[in-house]
Write a protein that holds these residues in place. Structure first.
Motif, short mmCIF file in Angstrom:
data_model
loop_
_atom_site.label_atom_id
_atom_site.label_comp_id
_atom_site.label_asym_id
_atom_site.label_seq_id
_atom_site.Cartn_x
_atom_site.Cartn_y
_atom_site.Cartn_z
N GLY A 166 -25.23 40.27 54.51
CA GLY A 166 -24.96 41.34 55.45
C GLY A 166 -23.48 41.57 55.72
N HIS A 167 -22.63 40.80 55.07
CA HIS A 167 -21.19 40.90 55.30
C HIS A 167 -20.47 41.44 54.07
N ARG A 168 -19.26 41.88 54.28
CA ARG A 168 -18.42 42.33 53.16
C ARG A 168 -18.01 41.12 52.32
N PRO A 169 -17.62 41.34 51.05
CA PRO A 169 -17.12 40.24 50.22
C PRO A 169 -15.89 39.60 50.86
N GLY A 170 -15.80 38.30 50.74
CA GLY A 170 -14.66 37.58 51.29
C GLY A 170 -14.77 37.31 52.78
N TYR A 171 -15.97 37.47 53.36
CA TYR A 171 -16.15 37.27 54.80
C TYR A 171 -15.83 35.83 55.20
N TYR A 172 -16.33 34.88 54.41
CA TYR A 172 -16.02 33.47 54.65
C TYR A 172 -14.91 33.03 53.69
N ASP A 173 -13.89 32.39 54.22
CA ASP A 173 -12.77 31.92 53.40
C ASP A 173 -13.00 30.53 52.85
N LEU A 174 -13.91 29.78 53.48
CA LEU A 174 -14.07 28.37 53.09
C LEU A 174 -15.40 27.87 53.60
N ALA A 211 -23.20 27.63 47.89
CA ALA A 211 -22.62 28.73 48.65
C ALA A 211 -21.17 28.97 48.24
N ALA A 212 -20.41 27.90 48.11
CA ALA A 212 -19.00 28.03 47.75
C ALA A 212 -18.84 28.66 46.37
N GLN A 213 -19.69 28.26 45.44
CA GLN A 213 -19.63 28.85 44.10
C GLN A 213 -20.00 30.32 44.14
N ARG A 214 -21.04 30.65 44.90
CA ARG A 214 -21.51 32.03 44.96
C ARG A 214 -20.48 32.93 45.64
N TRP A 215 -19.80 32.40 46.66
CA TRP A 215 -18.87 33.21 47.44
C TRP A 215 -17.45 33.18 46.88
N GLY A 216 -17.21 32.30 45.92
CA GLY A 216 -15.86 32.18 45.36
C GLY A 216 -14.87 31.58 46.33
N PRO A 265 -34.90 17.37 51.95
CA PRO A 265 -34.50 17.84 50.62
C PRO A 265 -35.42 18.92 50.05
N ALA A 266 -36.71 18.84 50.38
CA ALA A 266 -37.66 19.84 49.88
C ALA A 266 -37.44 21.21 50.53
N GLN A 267 -36.66 21.26 51.62
CA GLN A 267 -36.42 22.52 52.32
C GLN A 267 -35.03 23.11 52.03
N LEU A 268 -34.27 22.46 51.16
CA LEU A 268 -32.91 22.93 50.90
C LEU A 268 -32.89 24.30 50.23
N CYS A 269 -33.90 24.57 49.40
CA CYS A 269 -33.97 25.88 48.75
C CYS A 269 -34.17 26.97 49.80
N ALA A 270 -35.10 26.73 50.75
CA ALA A 270 -35.36 27.71 51.81
C ALA A 270 -34.13 27.86 52.70
N PHE A 271 -33.44 26.76 52.98
CA PHE A 271 -32.25 26.82 53.82
C PHE A 271 -31.14 27.62 53.12
N THR A 272 -30.95 27.34 51.84
CA THR A 272 -29.93 28.07 51.08
C THR A 272 -30.24 29.56 51.06
N HIS A 273 -31.51 29.90 50.91
CA HIS A 273 -31.91 31.31 50.93
C HIS A 273 -31.51 31.96 52.25
N GLY A 274 -31.75 31.26 53.35
CA GLY A 274 -31.40 31.80 54.66
C GLY A 274 -29.90 31.98 54.82
N MET A 324 -27.81 32.55 52.37
CA MET A 324 -27.42 33.68 51.52
C MET A 324 -27.82 35.02 52.15
N GLN A 325 -28.93 35.04 52.85
CA GLN A 325 -29.34 36.26 53.55
C GLN A 325 -28.33 36.65 54.62
N ALA A 326 -27.86 35.65 55.36
CA ALA A 326 -26.87 35.90 56.40
C ALA A 326 -25.58 36.43 55.79
N TRP A 327 -25.19 35.86 54.67
CA TRP A 327 -23.95 36.27 53.99
C TRP A 327 -24.07 37.67 53.41
#
Length: 447
Positions: free
Chosen positions: A124-132, A147-152, A108-117, A119-122
């Motif tokens: 590099g992509h155009r909006p709407g790259y992931y559908d779900l 991630a779902a909230q951030r990506w819509g 749980p203490a690493q979830l912030c770092a994982f989420t950052h990673g 988001m970094q991967a995302w």
């Protein structure tokens, strides 16, 4: 499928016709598995049925033209940032904490770092790259929620296990799940667009323990790789390959060695059986195939010491975790797979063993009554009293044709649990989640 799926389907169809929304599957899914990688060996550490689930589901989704990218925590510097698991399935390794020596309880203490990673991967992509987003286990659910909230995009979540259920069924001396996990799971249940449960009972538990909206819950039974787990050339050939005696009674334990899985119950049962029937000592071999996991790590030699203390060390054979192909051979070689677990969301190995033509002796907990047809493909035991398991093992010893007879029915039963069917049902859940998400966004936009 369950009542929840039916309700889910009717609601989604009504919403679609009312809003004239397009009915399509996602093109690309971000699948999150924070604490265990699909590349890890099942049966050791925190790798188990969930790893098999993610690998098989992702590959079958890719066959349906749904690309899957699995985000997981990097646990070695030897692997590249991305690995193609198979065509259409990419594994992304995210740096979050030290590669080794990090217990699941510390993640749980690493979830912030994982989420950052993630988001970094995302980024590099155009909006709407992931559908779900499809998250597995509560740790991934928290990353998926953000991630779902951030990506819509919609969030689909699979619990796999639940803290409240595990804590209500603890083995003696096992460690309860912390309150922080209960809080986290409650938040994810409220946030998810859809919740995938392995069985109708798990769906009921989501509603009862976590106040899940029944309309969000879909029951999708996990599958089994019917090409790998099949009777093949039979028990005799498998025993010859594994160096096991042809005429022995072989009750097999296969899985992670931890109190929750209760391998100690099998050892106690064998001790009871041999006390009653000493004539069987030269005719029984008890393989324990698997590695230490979870709270079992605190006493790595505990099961070996128990076998010695019970006076059965001469008949028990401890073996490390093995790959899926060799695991199938262990199933074929066994007279019966024994699963005395205190809690199982489904019990994937029960279906795998049956697909290989081997009956199952299991505790009547969680999803095991769905996986095993009591009296037809194996036997279900109420509780964890070793004598009850010993009685069933005695029946297998005294009736040599019992294992083969039940095994034939078991293989037929397992055929209804193919991964193709599970992937198609999961794709339907994705469609429903996307339709509901679009409806909600449109209502918010025009409301």
């Amino acid at each position: 499928m369950s009542q929840y799926v039916g309700r889910l389907g009717r609601r989604s169809t009504a919403a679609s016709s009312r809003l004239r929304l397009p009915h399509r599957r996602p093109r690309r899914v971000a699948m999150l598995s924070v604490h265990t990688s699909p590349l890890h060996q099942p049966g050791t550490g925190d790798a188990g049925g969930m790893n098999v689930y993610i690998v098989e589901l992702a590959q079958r989704l890719a066959a349906l033209n749904i690309e899957v990218e699995v985000f997981t925590r990097a646990t070695t510097a030897a692997l590249p940032p991305t690995v193609e698991l198979s065509p259409g399935v990419l594994v992304r390794h995210i740096d979050a904490g030290p590669y080794e020596g990090l217990a699941k309880e510390e993640l749980p203490a690493q979830l912030c770092a994982f989420t950052h990673g993630v988001m970094q991967a995302w980024a590099g992509h155009r909006p709407g790259y992931y559908d779900l987003v499809h998250s597995h286990y509560w740790l991934s659910g928290h990353v998926g929620w953000l991630a779902a909230q951030r990506w819509g995009t919609p969030l689909v979540h699979a619990m796999h296990t639940m803290a409240k259920v595990k804590n209500a069924n603890l083995a003696a001396g096992d460690t309860p799940e912390p309150p922080a996990r209960v809080i986290g799971e409650t938040q994810i249940v409220a946030a998810a667009d859809r919740l995938i449960a392995n069985t109708a009972e798990e769906g009921d538990e989501l509603v009862r323990h976590y106040d899940a909206d029944p309309g969000k819950v879909a029951v999708v039974h996990p599958g089994v790789n019917l090409d790998r787990f099949r009777p093949a050339d039979g028990r005799a050939a498998a025993r010859a390959r594994l160096g096991l005696p042809q005429d022995a009674l072989i009750p097999l334990f296969a899985g992670r060695i931890q109190p929750l899985k209760a391998p100690d119950v099998l050892l106690h049962a064998v001790a009871v059986l041999l006390d009653e029937r000493p004539d069987l000592r030269g005719k029984i071999v008890v393989p324990v195939v698997g590695g230490l996991s979870g709270s079992g790590l605190a006493k790595p030699e505990g099961l070996q010491k128990l076998a010695s203390r019970l006076g059965i060390a001469d008949v028990v054979r401890f073996r490390p975790p093995v790959g899926q192909d060799q695991l199938a051979d262990w199933f074929r070689a066994a007279s019966v797979l024994v699963m005395p677990s205190y809690s199982e969301s489904f019990g994937l190995v029960a279906i795998e063993a049956q697909a290989a033509g081997t009956p199952v002796l299991a505790a009547a907990v969680g999803g095991l009554p769905v996986a095993v047809r009591d009296g037809r493909t194996g036997f279900l035991v109420q509780g964890h009293e070793p004598a009850a398991y010993a009685r069933v093992l005695r029946d297998f010893a005294d009736e040599p044709t019992l294992s083969a007879r039940l095994g034939e029915a078991a293989a037929r039963h397992a055929e209804s649990f193919g991964w193709d069917k599970a992937a198609a049902a999961t794709a339907e859940v994705y469609q429903a989640a996307m339709q509901e998400h679009r409806r909600r966004v449109r209502a918010h936009h025009y409301g």
